[in-house]
Scaffold this motif. Sequence first.
Motif, short mmCIF file in Angstrom:
data_model
loop_
_atom_site.label_atom_id
_atom_site.label_comp_id
_atom_site.label_asym_id
_atom_site.label_seq_id
_atom_site.Cartn_x
_atom_site.Cartn_y
_atom_site.Cartn_z
N GLY A 70 14.19 -16.52 -50.04
CA GLY A 70 13.92 -17.93 -49.79
C GLY A 70 12.76 -18.48 -50.61
O GLY A 70 12.47 -19.68 -50.51
N ARG A 71 12.13 -17.63 -51.40
CA ARG A 71 11.02 -18.08 -52.25
C ARG A 71 11.48 -18.26 -53.68
O ARG A 71 12.45 -17.63 -54.11
CB ARG A 71 9.87 -17.08 -52.19
N ASP A 72 10.77 -19.10 -54.42
CA ASP A 72 11.09 -19.34 -55.82
C ASP A 72 10.05 -18.66 -56.69
O ASP A 72 8.86 -19.03 -56.64
CB ASP A 72 11.12 -20.84 -56.10
N TRP A 73 10.44 -17.68 -57.49
CA TRP A 73 9.49 -16.92 -58.30
C TRP A 73 8.78 -17.80 -59.34
O TRP A 73 7.69 -17.46 -59.81
CB TRP A 73 10.20 -15.77 -59.01
N VAL A 74 9.37 -18.94 -59.66
CA VAL A 74 8.74 -19.85 -60.61
C VAL A 74 7.40 -20.35 -60.08
O VAL A 74 6.48 -20.66 -60.85
CB VAL A 74 9.68 -21.03 -60.93
N ASP A 75 7.25 -20.40 -58.75
CA ASP A 75 6.00 -20.87 -58.15
C ASP A 75 4.82 -19.97 -58.50
O ASP A 75 3.66 -20.39 -58.39
CB ASP A 75 6.14 -20.94 -56.62
N ALA A 76 5.11 -18.76 -58.94
CA ALA A 76 4.03 -17.84 -59.32
C ALA A 76 3.24 -18.37 -60.51
O ALA A 76 2.08 -18.00 -60.72
CB ALA A 76 4.60 -16.46 -59.66
N PHE A 77 3.85 -19.26 -61.29
CA PHE A 77 3.17 -19.82 -62.47
C PHE A 77 2.44 -21.13 -62.16
O PHE A 77 1.74 -21.65 -63.01
CB PHE A 77 4.19 -20.06 -63.59
N LYS A 78 2.59 -21.65 -60.94
CA LYS A 78 1.98 -22.93 -60.59
C LYS A 78 0.55 -22.71 -60.12
O LYS A 78 0.22 -22.80 -58.94
CB LYS A 78 2.81 -23.63 -59.52
N ILE A 79 -0.31 -22.41 -61.06
CA ILE A 79 -1.69 -22.07 -60.76
C ILE A 79 -2.44 -23.25 -60.17
O ILE A 79 -3.42 -23.07 -59.41
CB ILE A 79 -2.38 -21.56 -62.04
N TRP A 80 -2.01 -24.47 -60.47
CA TRP A 80 -2.69 -25.67 -59.99
C TRP A 80 -2.52 -25.85 -58.47
O TRP A 80 -3.25 -26.64 -57.86
CB TRP A 80 -2.16 -26.90 -60.72
N GLU A 81 -1.57 -25.14 -57.86
CA GLU A 81 -1.37 -25.24 -56.41
C GLU A 81 -2.26 -24.29 -55.63
O GLU A 81 -2.18 -24.22 -54.40
CB GLU A 81 0.11 -24.98 -56.08
#
Length: 315
Positions: free
Chosen positions: A84-95
Motif C-alpha cells: 500500500g506504500r509508494d516507493w517513489v515517496d522515498a525520494f521526497k526529501i522535502w516531506e
Amino acid sequence: MELAFIPSPSRGVLYLGPIPLRGYAFCIIIGVFVAVWLGNKRWIARGGRAGTVADIAVWAVPFGLVGGRLYHVITDYELYFSEGRDWVDAFKIWEGGLGIWGAIALGALGAWIGCRRRGIPLPAYADAVAPGIAFAQAIGRWGNWFNQELYGKPTDLPWALEITSSSDGRVPGTYHPTFLYESLWCIGVAFLVIWADRRFRLGHGRAFALYVAAYCTGRAWIEYMRVDDAHHILGVRLNVWTAILVFLLAVTYLVLSAKKRPGREDVVEPGAAPSGDETGSGEKSDDAGKDDEAVGETDAEADAARNEAGSGKKT
C-alpha cells in the motif's frame, strides 16, 4: 479550563505563486547557511582562508542530505516499501525524514573529499564547523514542527505541542514537543563546544568529538520520549542504541586523541595568509638586515683608519 500549548501550523507549505515554500526545507536551508557562516568565522580565526568552509560544504552538504535520507529510508523502510506504500515517496526529501546519523556519516565523507582536494586536515575542518552543525540541527528541528511529526508522549504541560493532523496514524491531542527539546539541547551543545574550545584549545578533531558526545547524551533521553513508530532492540528504540554507541566512540576518540596529539594544529590550511606575528617577524628580519649593513659599514671604516695609522708609523 483550556490548557496552554504550542500550536502546530495548519499546513507545512506556503505557495509563492506556483512555487511551493515548504517549512521543512526552509529550516534545513537556513541551518546550512548558519553552519557555513559560523564555520567560516572559526576557520579564519584558526588561520584558514575565507571561503574555504563554503567550498568544502559544496561537497559535505549534498553527501549529508543523501546520507540522512538513506538512513531514514533504511531504518523505516516499511513506510516506503510495504504493501500500500509508494516507493517513489522515498525520494521526497522535502516531506521530512532525515537521519542525523547518516547525515553526519556521509557528510563527513563529502567533507573529506573536499578537504583532500584542498590539502586540509579533516579533523581541523571538523573542529571549526562543529558548533555550526549543532546550531543547524537546532534550526532544522523546527521543520518537524511544520510537519507535525516526531513528538513525544501525551502531556498537559503548558508547553505541550498541539497536534491537529490525523493522517498517517496521528491522534490529535497535546504531546511533549520533543522537536523543541532537541532544538534547545543543540543550542546548548553549540555553546558548550565554543566555550570548551576557547578554554582548552581543542584540536585534532576533539571539538567535533565533544559535539558528537554531547549531542548523543541529549538524543538518547529525547528519543526515549518519542511515540512514533520505530524499530526496537531488546525493547529499546534503535536510535537510542545508536546514540549510546556513537557516544562511546566519541568519548574514546577524545581520550586517545588528547594523549596521542595534545594541543591544536599550528597550520590548518597550506598557503593561507600569514598571521600578524609572522608579519612582525618579517619586519624584524628586514630591520636586522639593515643593522647588519650598518655594522659592516662601521667595520670597514675602522679597518681604513687602522691602515692609515699603520702607514704613518712606517714613514
